[in-house]
Design an enzyme around this catalytic site. Structure first.
Site, PDB file in Angstrom:
ATOM      1  N   GLY A  71       0.820  -1.212   0.000  1.00 36.19           N
ATOM      2  CA  GLY A  71       0.000   0.000   0.000  1.00 36.19           C
ATOM      3  C   GLY A  71       0.849   1.255   0.000  1.00 36.19           C
ATOM      4  O   GLY A  71       0.535   2.235  -0.688  1.00 36.19           O
ATOM      5  N   THR A  72       1.927   1.240   0.746  1.00 38.51           N
ATOM      6  CA  THR A  72       2.791   2.421   0.837  1.00 38.51           C
ATOM      7  C   THR A  72       3.353   2.772  -0.540  1.00 38.51           C
ATOM      8  O   THR A  72       3.298   3.924  -0.975  1.00 38.51           O
ATOM      9  CB  THR A  72       3.943   2.156   1.831  1.00 38.51           C
ATOM     10  N   ASN A 151      -8.138   4.119   8.419  1.00 37.63           N
ATOM     11  CA  ASN A 151      -7.593   2.959   9.128  1.00 37.63           C
ATOM     12  C   ASN A 151      -7.730   3.045  10.647  1.00 37.63           C
ATOM     13  O   ASN A 151      -7.649   2.039  11.321  1.00 37.63           O
ATOM     14  CB  ASN A 151      -6.125   2.752   8.742  1.00 37.63           C
ATOM     15  N   GLN A 179      -7.759  -0.067   3.272  1.00 40.35           N
ATOM     16  CA  GLN A 179      -8.602  -0.611   4.347  1.00 40.35           C
ATOM     17  C   GLN A 179      -9.924  -1.172   3.847  1.00 40.35           C
ATOM     18  O   GLN A 179     -10.499  -2.061   4.469  1.00 40.35           O
ATOM     19  CB  GLN A 179      -8.886   0.461   5.407  1.00 40.35           C
ATOM     20  N   ALA A 200      -2.293  -6.420  -0.034  1.00 44.78           N
ATOM     21  CA  ALA A 200      -2.778  -7.784   0.220  1.00 44.78           C
ATOM     22  C   ALA A 200      -2.899  -8.128   1.704  1.00 44.78           C
ATOM     23  O   ALA A 200      -3.837  -8.807   2.115  1.00 44.78           O
ATOM     24  CB  ALA A 200      -1.849  -8.791  -0.467  1.00 44.78           C
ATOM     25  N   HIS A 201      -1.952  -7.654   2.525  1.00 42.94           N
ATOM     26  CA  HIS A 201      -1.911  -8.164   3.903  1.00 42.94           C
ATOM     27  C   HIS A 201      -3.053  -7.648   4.776  1.00 42.94           C
ATOM     28  O   HIS A 201      -3.244  -8.133   5.887  1.00 42.94           O
ATOM     29  CB  HIS A 201      -0.548  -7.908   4.551  1.00 42.94           C
ATOM     30  N   CYS A 325       2.453   6.339  24.131  1.00 45.13           N
ATOM     31  CA  CYS A 325       3.135   6.933  25.276  1.00 45.13           C
ATOM     32  C   CYS A 325       4.559   7.269  24.877  1.00 45.13           C
ATOM     33  O   CYS A 325       5.329   6.405  24.486  1.00 45.13           O
ATOM     34  CB  CYS A 325       3.182   5.952  26.439  1.00 45.13           C
TER      35      CYS A 325
HETATM   36  C1  LIG Z   1      -1.850  -0.345   5.970  1.00 48.71           C
HETATM   37  C2  LIG Z   1      -2.214   0.872   5.192  1.00 48.71           C
HETATM   38  C3  LIG Z   1      -1.350   1.403   4.226  1.00 48.71           C
HETATM   39  C4  LIG Z   1       0.051   0.849   3.996  1.00 48.71           C
HETATM   40  O1  LIG Z   1       0.016  -0.387   3.368  1.00 48.71           O
HETATM   41  P1  LIG Z   1       1.329  -1.334   3.438  1.00 48.71           P
HETATM   42  O2  LIG Z   1       1.012  -2.448   2.508  1.00 48.71           O
HETATM   43  O3  LIG Z   1       1.429  -1.781   4.861  1.00 48.71           O
HETATM   44  O4  LIG Z   1       2.469  -0.523   2.994  1.00 48.71           O
HETATM   45  C5  LIG Z   1      -1.774   2.486   3.498  1.00 48.71           C
HETATM   46  N1  LIG Z   1      -2.985   3.035   3.709  1.00 48.71           N
HETATM   47  C6  LIG Z   1      -3.836   2.559   4.629  1.00 48.71           C
HETATM   48  C7  LIG Z   1      -5.168   3.197   4.788  1.00 48.71           C
HETATM   49  C8  LIG Z   1      -3.488   1.462   5.403  1.00 48.71           C
HETATM   50  O5  LIG Z   1      -4.332   1.007   6.320  1.00 48.71           O
END
Ligand SMILES: *Cc1c(COP(=O)(O)O)cnc(C)c1O
Length: 393
Positions: A71-72, A151, A179, A200-201, A325
């Site tokens: 996603g990044t 998220n 998400q 995917a994860h 924290c």
């Molecule tokens: C987890 C997430 C990402 C990043 O995805 P990765 O595959 O972990 O790099 C980007 N945007 C949202 C909204 C996410 O929840």
């Protein structure tokens, strides 16, 4: 001790069918998809089959899907890719103030390189007002990026309405759907999006693999240069096993999203009902209706989210908190701040996110544990307050 995993917005377990799809490509079918021999062609077939499955999940054509490392990278490729390809037309980007850091920090980087970014506000439910967006657009706007589902609180943005406003002006529109993919139905045409990110994860696939949808006719510059894989938009030998896993996760999601999400929503609503009646002062974050079916973000004013998290973890329950924290203070997330939560409330935020493996028994155990933990911590915090000390432990 049994574990109850309630952190599916952070990551999800690998579905056994996904693992089964991946294994051959980690063993005998190790070919490079760019190779012409039989082993190479087998890998190519797997990659193209997966591409079709990703496209089918979001109502796109296979030719519009580019695989990324997650996603990044998909968000970076969309935003940096458009910014670079369109820098001659303007330097203005519009996004929201509650985006994932993969979007926010990319925008901040572009600000340091001469772009101007407008960060749209949200209401107390975390919703972007399309009227604010209309006012933000200028002749110099080259990209709008607003996430589909948040998220931290699960709020689902009015993407079709935002998409129409943006694309009618001929401006490319990106949405981070990391998400929402696999949790709510997605259709790039109904949503009027030009670019869409998935990972995917977050829906039972492997980590480190994702995809960017790029509508036919939208031109973007690459951010990686090399062997010109993925039509030159994303160089680098394809992660064949993971690509196949992403494809399988998409197929499973498409077949079962409506059914399993209905069940998960019922469990989530039961958990919400149980803890909100038992804990006085507890508030629910996110939009009451327009919200991911698996997400429950709650705040207990006066407590520290991270403390609740640690106590639940000691009972085998995995959740996440909306505050961290640091040595002397509690840091509030940018999302909860943008939603205007008072500090006292935002500090006590916990996110519980459900998945397909959760059972009614687990939800019952979680509700009971949550209530016990909160009652114990409230008593402790009253003692601390009366002593005039306030700890973050
Ligand atoms: C987890 C997430 C990402 C990043 O995805 P990765 O595959 O972990 O790099 C980007 N945007 C949202 C909204 C996410 O929840």
């Amino acid at each position: 001790m049994k574990t109850v995993y309630l952190d599916h917005c952070a990551t999800s377990p690998l579905h056994p069918d996904v693992l089964k799809t991946m294994l051959p490509f980690l063993r005998d079918s190790f070919g490079n998809p760019s190779s012409i021999h039989t082993l190479g062609r087998k890998a190519r077939e797997a990659v193209e089959e997966a591409r079709g499955r990703v496209a089918a999940l979001i109502g796109a054509n296979a030719s519009e899907i580019v695989f990324t490392s997650g996603g990044t990278e998909a968000n970076n490729l969309a935003i940096q890719g458009i910014a670079r390809a369109r820098k001659d037309r303007g330097n203005h980007i519009v996004t929201s103030s509650i985006e994932h850091h993969a979007v926010l920090k990319t925008c901040q980087y572009l600000e340091r390189s001469g772009f101007t970014v407008t960060y749209l506000p949200v209401d107390h439910h975390g919703i972007v007002n399309p009227e604010d967006l209309k006012k933000a657009l200028t002749d110099k706007t080259i990209l709008v990026s607003v996430m589909h589902a948040n998220n931290e609180v699960g709020t689902i943005e009015p993407i079709p309405e935002i998409g129409r406003i943006v694309t009618e002006r001929g401006i490319p529109f990106h949405t981070d759907a990391v998400q929402s993919a696999g949790k709510v139905p997605l259709n790039v045409k109904e949503m009027s999006v030009d670019l869409l990110s998935i990972s995917a994860h977050k829906f039972y696939g492997p980590k480190g693999i994702g995809a960017l949808y790029i509508r036919e006719g939208i031109r973007i510059d690459p951010i990686l240069y090399g062997g010109e894989q993925e039509k030159g938009i994303r160089s680098g030998t394809e992660n064949v096993a993971s690509v196949a896993g992403l494809g399988k996760a998409c197929e499973l999601a498409r077949e079962t999203v409506a059914v399993r999400m209905d069940e998960i929503r019922k469990l989530r609503d039961a958990l919400q009902e149980r803890i909100s009646t038992a804990v006085p002062g507890l508030t629910i974050n996110g939009h009451p209706m327009s919200r991911l079916p698996n997400c429950l973000s709650v705040s207990v004013p006066g407590l520290i989210g991270e403390t609740i998290l640690r106590d639940l973890d000691a009972r085998g329950i995995a959740v996440s908190s909306g505050s961290a924290c640091t040595s002397h203070s509690v840091e509030i997330s940018h999302v909860l701040s943008a939603m205007g939560l008072p500090k006292e409330t935002a500090q006590g935020t916990v996110r519980m996110s459900l998945g397909i493996m959760n059972t009614p028994d687990e939800i019952e155990y979680t509700a009971a544990s949550f209530v016990e933990v909160v009652e114990k911590l409230k008593t402790l915090s009253e003692i601390e307050n009366s002593l005039g000390s306030r700890r973050c432990y």
